[in-house]
Design a protein around this motif. Structure first.
Motif, PDB file in Angstrom:
ATOM      1  N   LEU A 125       0.816  -1.212   0.000  1.00 20.31           N
ATOM      2  CA  LEU A 125       0.000   0.000   0.000  1.00 20.31           C
ATOM      3  C   LEU A 125       0.849   1.261   0.000  1.00 20.31           C
ATOM      4  CD1 LEU A 125      -2.681  -0.875   2.733  1.00 20.31           C
ATOM      5  CD2 LEU A 125      -2.841  -1.187   0.245  1.00 20.31           C
ATOM      6  N   ILE A 126       0.359   2.259  -0.734  1.00 20.09           N
ATOM      7  CA  ILE A 126       0.908   3.608  -0.683  1.00 20.09           C
ATOM      8  C   ILE A 126      -0.252   4.523  -0.339  1.00 20.09           C
ATOM      9  CG2 ILE A 126       2.177   5.435  -1.875  1.00 20.09           C
ATOM     10  CD1 ILE A 126       3.004   3.309  -3.975  1.00 20.09           C
ATOM     11  N   LEU A 127      -0.099   5.303   0.730  1.00 23.67           N
ATOM     12  CA  LEU A 127      -1.139   6.248   1.149  1.00 23.67           C
ATOM     13  C   LEU A 127      -0.627   7.665   0.933  1.00 23.67           C
ATOM     14  CD1 LEU A 127      -1.868   3.568   2.668  1.00 23.67           C
ATOM     15  CD2 LEU A 127      -2.799   5.011   4.463  1.00 23.67           C
ATOM     16  N   TYR A 128      -1.471   8.476   0.306  1.00 24.24           N
ATOM     17  CA  TYR A 128      -1.147   9.886   0.069  1.00 24.24           C
ATOM     18  C   TYR A 128      -2.127  10.742   0.851  1.00 24.24           C
ATOM     19  CZ  TYR A 128       1.654   8.169  -3.822  1.00 24.24           C
ATOM     20  OH  TYR A 128       2.585   7.509  -4.587  1.00 24.24           O
ATOM     21  N   ASP A 129      -1.594  11.647   1.654  1.00 29.07           N
ATOM     22  CA  ASP A 129      -2.419  12.526   2.468  1.00 29.07           C
ATOM     23  C   ASP A 129      -2.730  13.815   1.700  1.00 29.07           C
ATOM     24  OD1 ASP A 129      -3.874  13.149   4.722  1.00 29.07           O
ATOM     25  OD2 ASP A 129      -2.161  13.790   5.907  1.00 29.07           O
ATOM     26  N   ASN A 130      -3.794  14.480   2.116  1.00 32.34           N
ATOM     27  CA  ASN A 130      -4.201  15.800   1.608  1.00 32.34           C
ATOM     28  C   ASN A 130      -4.686  15.781   0.159  1.00 32.34           C
ATOM     29  OD1 ASN A 130      -1.390  16.616   3.390  1.00 32.34           O
ATOM     30  ND2 ASN A 130      -3.379  17.329   4.090  1.00 32.34           N
ATOM     31  N   THR A 131      -5.251  14.685  -0.290  1.00 22.79           N
ATOM     32  CA  THR A 131      -5.666  14.605  -1.695  1.00 22.79           C
ATOM     33  C   THR A 131      -7.010  15.264  -1.977  1.00 22.79           C
ATOM     34  OG1 THR A 131      -6.479  12.360  -1.293  1.00 22.79           O
ATOM     35  CG2 THR A 131      -4.248  12.588  -2.215  1.00 22.79           C
ATOM     36  N   LEU A 132      -7.631  15.837  -0.952  1.00 23.84           N
ATOM     37  CA  LEU A 132      -8.820  16.676  -1.184  1.00 23.84           C
ATOM     38  C   LEU A 132      -8.484  18.162  -1.012  1.00 23.84           C
ATOM     39  CD1 LEU A 132     -11.623  14.556   0.525  1.00 23.84           C
ATOM     40  CD2 LEU A 132     -11.064  14.748  -1.905  1.00 23.84           C
ATOM     41  N   TRP A 133      -7.335  18.444  -0.485  1.00 25.18           N
ATOM     42  CA  TRP A 133      -6.777  19.789  -0.310  1.00 25.18           C
ATOM     43  C   TRP A 133      -7.839  20.793   0.158  1.00 25.18           C
ATOM     44  CZ3 TRP A 133      -2.231  20.596   1.072  1.00 25.18           C
ATOM     45  CH2 TRP A 133      -1.653  21.857   1.029  1.00 25.18           C
ATOM     46  N   PHE A 134      -8.326  20.558   1.373  1.00 29.32           N
ATOM     47  CA  PHE A 134      -9.313  21.425   2.023  1.00 29.32           C
ATOM     48  C   PHE A 134     -10.601  21.550   1.212  1.00 29.32           C
ATOM     49  CE2 PHE A 134      -5.031  22.801   3.173  1.00 29.32           C
ATOM     50  CZ  PHE A 134      -5.073  22.649   4.546  1.00 29.32           C
ATOM     51  N   GLY A 135     -10.885  20.548   0.408  1.00 31.63           N
ATOM     52  CA  GLY A 135     -12.079  20.557  -0.428  1.00 31.63           C
ATOM     53  C   GLY A 135     -11.942  21.361  -1.700  1.00 31.63           C
ATOM     54  N   THR A 136     -10.805  22.003  -1.885  1.00 32.21           N
ATOM     55  CA  THR A 136     -10.644  22.895  -3.040  1.00 32.21           C
ATOM     56  C   THR A 136     -10.571  22.148  -4.365  1.00 32.21           C
ATOM     57  OG1 THR A 136      -8.224  22.943  -2.859  1.00 32.21           O
ATOM     58  CG2 THR A 136      -9.461  24.648  -1.646  1.00 32.21           C
ATOM     59  N   VAL A 137     -10.263  20.850  -4.345  1.00 35.29           N
ATOM     60  CA  VAL A 137     -10.183  20.102  -5.602  1.00 35.29           C
ATOM     61  C   VAL A 137     -11.546  20.015  -6.288  1.00 35.29           C
ATOM     62  CG1 VAL A 137      -8.146  18.784  -4.900  1.00 35.29           C
ATOM     63  CG2 VAL A 137     -10.433  17.856  -4.454  1.00 35.29           C
ATOM     64  N   ALA A 138     -12.625  20.251  -5.544  1.00 37.93           N
ATOM     65  CA  ALA A 138     -13.975  20.169  -6.100  1.00 37.93           C
ATOM     66  C   ALA A 138     -14.571  21.539  -6.408  1.00 37.93           C
ATOM     67  CB  ALA A 138     -14.886  19.424  -5.126  1.00 37.93           C
ATOM     68  N   LEU A 139     -13.820  22.594  -6.157  1.00 37.79           N
ATOM     69  CA  LEU A 139     -14.340  23.950  -6.361  1.00 37.79           C
ATOM     70  C   LEU A 139     -13.817  24.542  -7.669  1.00 37.79           C
ATOM     71  CD1 LEU A 139     -13.843  25.404  -2.760  1.00 37.79           C
ATOM     72  CD2 LEU A 139     -15.976  24.602  -3.804  1.00 37.79           C
ATOM     73  N   PRO A 140     -14.576  25.463  -8.251  1.00 39.18           N
ATOM     74  CA  PRO A 140     -14.053  26.150  -9.437  1.00 39.18           C
ATOM     75  C   PRO A 140     -12.851  27.026  -9.060  1.00 39.18           C
ATOM     76  CG  PRO A 140     -16.221  27.019  -8.813  1.00 39.18           C
ATOM     77  CD  PRO A 140     -15.920  25.881  -7.889  1.00 39.18           C
ATOM     78  N   ASN A 141     -11.974  27.188 -10.001  1.00 39.65           N
ATOM     79  CA  ASN A 141     -10.729  27.920  -9.777  1.00 39.65           C
ATOM     80  C   ASN A 141     -10.968  29.339  -9.248  1.00 39.65           C
ATOM     81  OD1 ASN A 141      -7.860  27.763  -9.886  1.00 39.65           O
ATOM     82  ND2 ASN A 141      -7.885  29.133 -11.648  1.00 39.65           N
ATOM     83  N   CYS A 142     -12.034  29.977  -9.675  1.00 43.72           N
ATOM     84  CA  CYS A 142     -12.297  31.364  -9.261  1.00 43.72           C
ATOM     85  C   CYS A 142     -12.599  31.492  -7.761  1.00 43.72           C
ATOM     86  CB  CYS A 142     -13.435  31.958 -10.078  1.00 43.72           C
ATOM     87  SG  CYS A 142     -15.021  31.114  -9.867  1.00 43.72           S
ATOM     88  N   LEU A 143     -12.925  30.396  -7.100  1.00 47.25           N
ATOM     89  CA  LEU A 143     -13.221  30.428  -5.663  1.00 47.25           C
ATOM     90  C   LEU A 143     -12.026  30.053  -4.783  1.00 47.25           C
ATOM     91  CD1 LEU A 143     -16.766  28.779  -5.608  1.00 47.25           C
ATOM     92  CD2 LEU A 143     -16.190  31.213  -5.551  1.00 47.25           C
ATOM     93  N   ILE A 144     -10.921  29.733  -5.393  1.00 46.15           N
ATOM     94  CA  ILE A 144      -9.752  29.257  -4.649  1.00 46.15           C
ATOM     95  C   ILE A 144      -8.873  30.440  -4.242  1.00 46.15           C
ATOM     96  CG2 ILE A 144      -7.766  27.683  -4.686  1.00 46.15           C
ATOM     97  CD1 ILE A 144     -10.588  26.374  -5.086  1.00 46.15           C
ATOM     98  N   LYS A 149      -3.751  27.795  -4.652  1.00 50.86           N
ATOM     99  CA  LYS A 149      -3.875  27.343  -6.040  1.00 50.86           C
ATOM    100  C   LYS A 149      -2.726  26.445  -6.490  1.00 50.86           C
ATOM    101  CE  LYS A 149      -6.892  30.889  -7.846  1.00 50.86           C
ATOM    102  NZ  LYS A 149      -7.084  31.980  -8.807  1.00 50.86           N
ATOM    103  N   TYR A 150      -1.515  26.780  -6.122  1.00 50.42           N
ATOM    104  CA  TYR A 150      -0.363  26.019  -6.604  1.00 50.42           C
ATOM    105  C   TYR A 150      -0.465  24.553  -6.198  1.00 50.42           C
ATOM    106  CZ  TYR A 150       4.449  24.487  -7.303  1.00 50.42           C
ATOM    107  OH  TYR A 150       5.561  23.784  -7.700  1.00 50.42           O
ATOM    108  N   ASP A 151      -0.626  24.285  -4.903  1.00 53.83           N
ATOM    109  CA  ASP A 151      -0.721  22.901  -4.448  1.00 53.83           C
ATOM    110  C   ASP A 151      -2.007  22.246  -4.923  1.00 53.83           C
ATOM    111  OD1 ASP A 151       1.768  22.620  -3.209  1.00 53.83           O
ATOM    112  OD2 ASP A 151       1.040  23.443  -1.315  1.00 53.83           O
ATOM    113  N   ARG A 152      -3.107  22.989  -4.951  1.00 56.08           N
ATOM    114  CA  ARG A 152      -4.377  22.451  -5.437  1.00 56.08           C
ATOM    115  C   ARG A 152      -4.227  21.927  -6.862  1.00 56.08           C
ATOM    116  NH1 ARG A 152      -8.170  24.621  -9.067  1.00 56.08           N
ATOM    117  NH2 ARG A 152     -10.261  23.768  -8.786  1.00 56.08           N
TER     118      ARG A 152
END
Length: 186
Positions: A125-144, A149-152
């Protein structure tokens, strides 16, 4: 910057389910997830713990000592990619690790993944943390917010890459800030 308790409980369960013994942690910070791993693997298990900040690791080290698991940990103060390259220089390391936890520089997750796929054994197994990045991965770019933005953008690219990687089975779990679990298939 710490693993959340719910993500930590899941990590402990996964470590025990696969009987992990040989592990890597990239991005240690003060060592909470490292402590969980050390407590979950057998007494002769080993963790290669990689971080660029020894000072943060040493802040949590007394707790690791108190738990009596310091002998399982090989802390390496260096950038993660450099250490993975050194590990790959030894052919005996290929396909030999049971479990890896990554919570480090998000813009290198893709680079870590390619190297880790050579180090983790089939079924590991490989586990990666923070893959939802504070929920910003599901938001439009204009709301970030600009500072996110860079890490998102890198996390979105990484998530897409994992979803197209036939070498792994994945599950993105909404614990903590998003934990993606990858099981190596081949």
């Amino acid at each position: 910057m710490l693993t959340t308790p719910d993500a930590g409980q899941l990590m402990v369960l996964l470590l025990k389910l696969i009987n992990a013994k040989k592990t890597i942690e990239i991005g240690v910070f003060t060592g909470y997830s490292l402590l969980l791993t050390a407590l979950s693997i057998p007494d002769d298990g080993k963790i290669i713990a990689i971080d660029i900040d020894r000072e943060a690791f040493e802040l949590g080290y007394p707790i690791i000592e108190k738990a009596g698991v310091q002998h399982k940990i090989d802390f390496i103060e260096a950038p993660g990619l450099e250490v993975l390259d050194r590990l790959l220089e030894d052919p005996n390391n290929e396909d030999s690790f049971d479990y890896v936890f990554v919570d480090a520089d998000k813009d290198n997750y893709i680079n870590y993944h390619e190297k880790l796929m050579r180090l983790v054994k089939i079924g590991g197994l490989i586990l990666y943390d923070n893959t939802l990045w504070f929920g910003t991965v599901a938001l439009p770019n204009c709301l970030i917010p600009e500072k996110m933005k860079y890490d998102r953008d890198h996390i979105i690219e990484f998530n897409k890459s994992l979803s197209n990687d036939s070498r792994i089975q994945i599950s993105q779990v909404p614990v903590g800030d998003g934990l993606t679990i990858c099981r190596r298939l081949y």
